[in-house]
Design a protein around this motif. Structure first.
Motif, PDB file in Angstrom:
ATOM      1  N   MET A  14       0.833  -1.206   0.000  1.00 31.88           N
ATOM      2  CA  MET A  14       0.000   0.000   0.000  1.00 31.88           C
ATOM      3  C   MET A  14       0.866   1.254   0.000  1.00 31.88           C
ATOM      4  N   ARG A  50       1.280   4.016  -3.190  1.00 31.04           N
ATOM      5  CA  ARG A  50       0.959   5.427  -2.999  1.00 31.04           C
ATOM      6  C   ARG A  50       2.223   6.298  -3.037  1.00 31.04           C
ATOM      7  N   PHE A  98       3.947  13.072   1.314  1.00 22.42           N
ATOM      8  CA  PHE A  98       4.072  14.251   0.459  1.00 22.42           C
ATOM      9  C   PHE A  98       4.767  15.387   1.207  1.00 22.42           C
ATOM     10  N   SER A 109       5.995  15.120   4.859  1.00 21.65           N
ATOM     11  CA  SER A 109       5.094  14.937   6.007  1.00 21.65           C
ATOM     12  C   SER A 109       5.153  13.499   6.513  1.00 21.65           C
ATOM     13  N   ARG A 110       4.744  13.344   7.751  1.00 24.93           N
ATOM     14  CA  ARG A 110       4.830  12.023   8.391  1.00 24.93           C
ATOM     15  C   ARG A 110       3.493  11.296   8.382  1.00 24.93           C
ATOM     16  N   LYS A 163      -9.743   8.569  -1.627  1.00 29.06           N
ATOM     17  CA  LYS A 163      -9.458   7.450  -0.704  1.00 29.06           C
ATOM     18  C   LYS A 163      -8.060   7.661  -0.144  1.00 29.06           C
ATOM     19  N   THR A 164      -7.985   8.261   1.034  1.00 27.60           N
ATOM     20  CA  THR A 164      -6.682   8.701   1.495  1.00 27.60           C
ATOM     21  C   THR A 164      -6.158   7.975   2.724  1.00 27.60           C
ATOM     22  N   LEU A 201      -8.509   3.873   2.674  1.00 32.78           N
ATOM     23  CA  LEU A 201      -7.449   3.205   1.927  1.00 32.78           C
ATOM     24  C   LEU A 201      -7.028   1.933   2.665  1.00 32.78           C
ATOM     25  N   LEU A 202      -6.746   2.112   3.925  1.00 34.63           N
ATOM     26  CA  LEU A 202      -6.313   1.001   4.769  1.00 34.63           C
ATOM     27  C   LEU A 202      -7.331  -0.142   4.739  1.00 34.63           C
ATOM     28  N   ALA A 238      -2.182  10.964  10.230  1.00 32.71           N
ATOM     29  CA  ALA A 238      -1.470  11.712   9.180  1.00 32.71           C
ATOM     30  C   ALA A 238      -2.186  13.027   8.932  1.00 32.71           C
ATOM     31  N   MET A 291      -2.138  16.308   3.278  1.00 30.05           N
ATOM     32  CA  MET A 291      -0.883  15.807   2.724  1.00 30.05           C
ATOM     33  C   MET A 291      -1.101  14.465   2.017  1.00 30.05           C
ATOM     34  N   LEU A 292      -2.142  13.771   2.416  1.00 28.45           N
ATOM     35  CA  LEU A 292      -2.500  12.535   1.721  1.00 28.45           C
ATOM     36  C   LEU A 292      -3.295  12.850   0.465  1.00 28.45           C
ATOM     37  N   ALA A 346      -3.447  15.861  -1.396  1.00 29.74           N
ATOM     38  CA  ALA A 346      -2.863  16.702  -2.451  1.00 29.74           C
ATOM     39  C   ALA A 346      -2.132  15.891  -3.531  1.00 29.74           C
ATOM     40  N   LEU A 404      -2.727  13.014  -4.573  1.00 29.69           N
ATOM     41  CA  LEU A 404      -3.736  12.321  -5.383  1.00 29.69           C
ATOM     42  C   LEU A 404      -4.384  13.283  -6.368  1.00 29.69           C
ATOM     43  N   CYS A 422      -8.650   3.554  -7.947  1.00 26.38           N
ATOM     44  CA  CYS A 422      -7.806   3.419  -6.746  1.00 26.38           C
ATOM     45  C   CYS A 422      -7.750   4.714  -5.947  1.00 26.38           C
ATOM     46  N   PHE A 423      -8.115   5.831  -6.538  1.00 23.66           N
ATOM     47  CA  PHE A 423      -8.032   7.108  -5.827  1.00 23.66           C
ATOM     48  C   PHE A 423      -9.315   7.447  -5.069  1.00 23.66           C
TER      49      PHE A 423
END
Ligand SMILES: NC(=O)c1ccc[n+]([C@@H]2O[C@H](COP(=O)([O-])OP(=O)(O)OC[C@H]3O[C@@H](n4cnc5c(N)ncnc54)[C@H](O)[C@@H]3O)[C@@H](O)[C@H]2O)c1
Ligand SMILES: NC(=O)c1ccc[n+]([C@@H]2O[C@H](COP(=O)([O-])OP(=O)(O)OC[C@H]3O[C@@H](n4cnc5c(N)ncnc54)[C@H](O)[C@@H]3O)[C@@H](O)[C@H]2O)c1
Ligand SMILES: NC(=O)c1ccc[n+]([C@@H]2O[C@H](COP(=O)([O-])OP(=O)(O)OC[C@H]3O[C@@H](n4cnc5c(N)ncnc54)[C@H](O)[C@@H]3O)[C@@H](O)[C@H]2O)c1
Ligand SMILES: NC(=O)c1ccc[n+]([C@@H]2O[C@H](COP(=O)([O-])OP(=O)(O)OC[C@H]3O[C@@H](n4cnc5c(N)ncnc54)[C@H](O)[C@@H]3O)[C@@H](O)[C@H]2O)c1
Ligand code: NA
Ligand code: NA
Lengths: 392, 392, 392, 392
Positions: A232, A236, A309, A312-313, B219-220, B224-225, B322, B326-327, B329, B331, B356-357
């Motif tokens: 995963m 990504r 991105f 970032s963590r 789906k961030t 996603l998980l 998270a 940041m997840l 952008a 995408l 997938c997005f």
């Protein structure tokens, strides 16, 4: 596999009185008697609907063990520990007792070659006695320490000479057990991280002998999760920086792994997939702690830190908790069915197709679980077409 | 997309001054100036090496927003909240200021048809001004409440009549924005769970217009998980019985979702994949709580309980944490590049290939993330061959 | 302590350029300038309202360190790592630069006795230069490996002879630093798990000298949590069977503790409270892993398994995550204020009253945090009455 | 309580056939027969060594319930669900059957006053039949919705009139049960969040009657944890900003609380302690989800975010998992013993001293668990001295 001819599939377990083996035996009996549905089995899914796999009632269990506890007694102990339902154990108790005489002590001999032959003979006797079409040998015995390097590991002539010399111990027990399968012409799978066929000379030996063989180290809990989650992050485009893990378990396997020597092979095996999927820079401290009061429930905590991105963590924690043998046993049954199919369809050599069942898949570089699952289904559907219509 | 002709790709954001949009703008600028590597982007992986995607420096940002905060100011606020590195924001501040005039207030008009046209005009002006080969419109505005049913939603003639009637509000803003993209002949993606094209009549309208369109709801994180983990249980034959989830977040999205009306569409969208993958029997309580002090960090806890072999229990907990934008952008940037490719290669209709997005993938029933990722790569490699050699 | 006479409190830090020390210095400056409220400080609570403690602006920082990085530079690095707000660091930069000349290199001498004297002289010079009423020495230097046993550890005459012999190293640095405090008549606290005064002969030496001394090893994160939670199980009559822990951290302390020798003293210190509270039968595996990408954030996972009513199982997991130095620094300031009070009120010997700040409290057997907190407040209120009215 | 005279303690349970009640009955039987040690009981600790509390064998169980399932059957169901060991249930089955005739249907009457009297009569009959020194009534019945306000709640004369009017229902069942205890002169505890005595007029009524009464809502799992952890943050001077919680449970209580009306009183009760300890600014979203497959195991996740030194963030997550009734039953037994002691020593009114057992402690403002535990021990030791030597 073939109800008409009455020829079943033999499942010969090395370590046949252990926790995984006993759970497997209870499971085979329960499934045969329709006391339980095939939950937890990969081969019971829709995807295998057209694939002629051995019926649960056609699988006969035998094996070797250094211990002598009757299966029914061991099953009671697992039930008392909360792992298996007591009523189920009672209902299959007679079946377990019927398996018992098929589980023999590990034979000794003056040379290791003699040990291999004696073990192979036990397997062949079992095959004959139950008129079995195929025997699949699966090693579910205690994890061994890894042996120190010896030149025999790379030279078959040298190895054969040592094997034939009385009093010389050149190979660890897992390798002796594997060679017995080779000698008996049985399919073979190594469910543990022990040495087994994982030496150049033995790998070649098994390949030359033409048996299908599979390994290594059942992928059941935390490791399964890791090979599902790591792709995963990769898909990504995130960079996993660290993946720390701690495993807590009691039970038989827990006390074996409390030995720092034995645990080494396990830890190496557990981290292999992670590094294969994410690269070697990932910081991946890993611990296995023996915590007796947790019994057969394995609890694993993982902490994953990834760069996303713009630096970032992204943090992920997982806590997995399950009876370890309950995860392992259905895989052992899956492997018995699939390797029996392999043998029936003329497959041989390292079976990368069953890589989804192993932490360290022999014959394959694929660790990503979704991809492995796809590979398995495609393989099974493909080889199934080789069988005569109506089988079994 | 084509460095030679100088014709770039326009990314028109609805909600262009929000958190996701601002992070996207910072990212485009940082990537263009090589101040950051393309971490977190799907389209930057090896798998897309041969696919001619827009260079980051060729992407121009414009859009609509009801707010007026300058991008650079918003970026500073995100930096103060710990989300973006302060030095990076400073380094791209001029680029953000350069984007600002491209972000226009949402135009008003006496009829909704007028609004659509005014919005489309803004998009076409943007395209002309920057001599863009393609414009991709992406909706990253605040999540709307779902509208009550109206008969116009199924009848185009009825709908057009209402749209043309002064003072009548028949469609929610997200649908107006989507129709503007249709009218401007732009590719379109809906990154939110709002209504957008998700009404029978609008779906048909966009299909007839021949634009490529994609959705819905990025789906961030937790989702996603879930679409990564659920297939693991299925592949192993386990039955997931319950999957409970709690999301904590502050920030702009958090306060929008504190509204019980707005949150409804989000919750529905979040659980859709789970039920598609595991069946409708799974008990799946889900909460989104507004916790201001957590700022833009989203923290999600999931608790999964599955039935394994012989009725045994398998438990999994995950905690994901998270910065949500940041997840999101990267995408948005991936979608800009991929939908621009789609348009360049003549694709149209619902783009299941980019499923997938999205939490709720339009034009596809596949929710399993590994499978979706494979589908995307195969699609991109396939359509790329349609382009003349040397593009872009 | 006494604004009228202008005599302040000196805080002499061993390891004055480390992470904890720098955070302490930033904190003292920020509190003095009212740039931050006293959040995280025990002594700022209502309970200490009537107790005459040093004002933040009356605390002067000095110390020893083997390194030479200027405080302001170190603070910038901590800010870049996300730990301290950049604006705050900028605002106190001049104060940090003003502290710098007070931080001296660790003096060397031909004998260890010479080292002690040279260090004590540095402390006394500091006291004189700033006209300080009291100096509190606090060791916040890197954790040392524990030394092998020597007969000098139990015999003062023997020890003094060795200390006076050129070239002989009989005591580890932490003990030399502690004896310097003794010699200078300063109050002393050991915030690390190093040897320090924790040898029979040194303990007696410090006691005879009449200084108040406190230790050992700051109780900041996971250990604090444990001494809060363990008494809960005990009060409810439950039997804790296992308490497993894993700590992940990067930063300076993380890399020191990656050394298996250094980590030993830390692990022993961390588990002491648990066994004191729950008995020695508790299975308590504990790990500290060095995970560089986590920087100064320490993340600790604990898994507790207890036996409840009728043999039922109670499980608790905790995940604690915080900047370690941000937890430690306010405790260092609290200790400076409290030990200065101790000295002002004529207290001497091991200060069990401040046991709530330590993993291994000197002069006390109490580990339960709530009880320790109560003891501290009662002590402070009691000794405060000994001071003349109007102090400070 | 007094072995010589043979006068035991009666424990009269409202909801005597529920999960908590059945576990309590199994426990009393198991403890009396020495089939289990007093693990999980507060009153079995050293601190109560000198306090003359009822021996387990001297406690007789009776009660009211609207259901009729025999205790032994209910115990079997709890055992099948994995909660109680099957062998233990078998061993105490006869004792459970012996309790059964003491558990009566809830009597009906034309007026609520009549109901109160009929219930009180049942209690007095029970007391006489078993020659009991004291009866303690404890409400462990299903949580009720809170009633809408009525003027009778503040005016005794008005209330008595309504109670005496046929067909009028002015009080909810929990209040009727509580008034029956008052009328019977029994000690009373409310283990649920229902209305009970928690109305001004009833509180006064019970106080005037001179019985000792205690409440409210057993503090067993997540809430216990919270009142242990919150004081830690306070003592260290940290500011807790948010404390989010999610509870998952199946079982009888889970399905009751799936009702949004019923859950309201529970949620209010659960958060009261948090706000009392940390102030009203703490953002504290809280959920209780009904997840049938988890059965009687309650799993609670909490996420705490606090502000530490210099604005830094401290995060704590906890996951608690236990059989809810296994936590509750020992507290019910503790309360029976302690309220019987209260009655024997002449205590009356709201018993703040037993506040450690309740989420919302009547007669006390203390929520911090460590402090509550101390208060309890001191009270027990103090009142014990009032009893004649040699008691019980
Ligand atoms: N989820 C899982 O349970 C899982 C996953 C991956 C691998 N494994 C591996 O499976 C193996 C079995 O696990 P288990 O929990 O059943 O352990 P166990 O300790 O319960 O059983 C091991 C059995 O092997 C027997 N044995 C030991 N040495 C032997 C020898 N030389 N020859 C024959 N038998 C021998 C023992 O007597 C015992 O009966 C372990 O190596 C474990 O690492 C288990
Ligand atoms: N990981 C993620 O961040 C993520 C994932 C999936 C979906 N989303 C969705 O993305 C959207 C944006 O999230 P965000 O965090 O940037 O929110 P945000 O609140 O920071 O930004 C939303 C922006 O939309 C603007 N806006 C509101 N109504 C508008 C309208 N009618 N027309 C044009 N602009 C309008 C607002 O002024 C604001 O600038 C939300 O709908 C969210 O649900 C985000
Ligand atoms: N929460 C916490 O941070 C915490 C809690 C308990 C204990 N501690 C202890 O506090 C100590 C400091 O932690 P840190 O994170 O600041 O570590 P750090 O590595 O950042 O700082 C240690 C400093 O000590 C200096 N030093 C090393 N040897 C020295 C010597 N012989 N004399 C003088 N100075 C010397 C180093 O140069 C460095 O500046 C460690 O021992 C740690 O175990 C920290
Ligand atoms: N840890 C815990 O289990 C815990 C903690 C705090 C509070 N509580 C409270 O304890 C109560 C009991 O919990 P449980 O799990 O045993 O629930 P349960 O549903 O198993 O049992 C409730 C019993 O009350 C009976 N009942 C319902 N209405 C009644 C009435 N009007 N009069 C008499 N009996 C009636 C029901 O028939 C049932 O037997 C609940 O209110 C719960 O909220 C439990
Ligand atoms: Na001590
Ligand atoms: Na109260």
């Amino acid at each position: 596999m073939n109800g008409v001819s009455g020829k079943g599939t033999g499942l010969w377990l090395v370590g046949a009185r252990g926790s995984v083996a006993t759970t497997t035996a209870v499971g085979i009996a329960a499934l045969s008697r329709n006391l339980a549905g095939p939950v937890g089995l990969t081969t019971a899914s829709e995807d295998f609907a057209g694939v002629p796999l051995a019926a649960f009632g056609d699988i006969v269990i035998g094996g070797h063990d250094v211990g002598t506890t009757p299966l029914a007694e061991k099953a009671l102990a697992l039930s008392a520990a909360g792992m298996i339902d007591g009523a189920l154990v009672a209902a299959v108790s007679d079946d377990l007792t019927a398996f018992d005489p098929n589980i023999l002590p590990v034979p000794s001999a003056p040379t290791q070659q003699g040990e291999i032959e004696a073990r192979a003979l036990d397997i062949l006797d079992f095959k004959a006695k139950f008129d079995l079409a195929h025997v699949v040998v699966i090693d579910v015995s205690s994890t061994e320490p890894l042996p120190a390097y010896r030149s025999e590991f790379e030279d078959r002539a040298l190895l054969e000479a040592s094997l034939a010399t009385p009093g010389v111990t050149v190979l660890p027990p897992s390798s002796i057990g594997a060679l017995a399968a080779v000698q008996a012409g049985a399919a073979y799978a190594c469910f543990t991280p022990s040495t087994s066929l994982n030496l150049p000379v033995l790998w070649q030996w098994a390949t030359d002998a033409g048996i299908p063989f599979a390994g290594q180290d059942g992928k059941t809990g935390e490791t399964l999760l890791r090979t599902v989650l790591a792709p995963m992050f990769t898909s990504r485009g995130m960079k996993v920086r660290s993946w720390a893990g701690t495993n807590l378990l009691g039970g038989g396997d827990g006390s074996t792994l409390a030995d720092p020597e034995a645990v080494r092979s396990k830890l190496a095996s557990k981290n292999r997939g992670l590094h294969a999927l994410l690269g070697n820079d990932v910081v991946a401290p890993l611990h296995i702690d023996h915590v007796p009061d947790l019994g057969d429930i394995k609890t694993a905590w993982d902490h994953v830190s990834a760069e996303g991105f713009l630096g970032s963590r992204v943090l992920l924690q997982t806590t997995w908790s399950a009876y370890d043998s309950m995860l392992a046993a259905p895989l052992v049954i899956d492997l018995a069915r699939l390797l029996s199919l392999a043998q029936a369809t003329g497959e041989s050599g390292p079976m990368g197709a069953v890589g989804c069942f192993f932490k360290d898949p022999w014959g394959s570089d694929v660790h990503a679980f979704a991809e492995q699952s796809k590979v398995l289904v495609e393989w099974a559907q493909r080889v199934a077409t080789r069988l005569p219509v109506g089988t079994p």
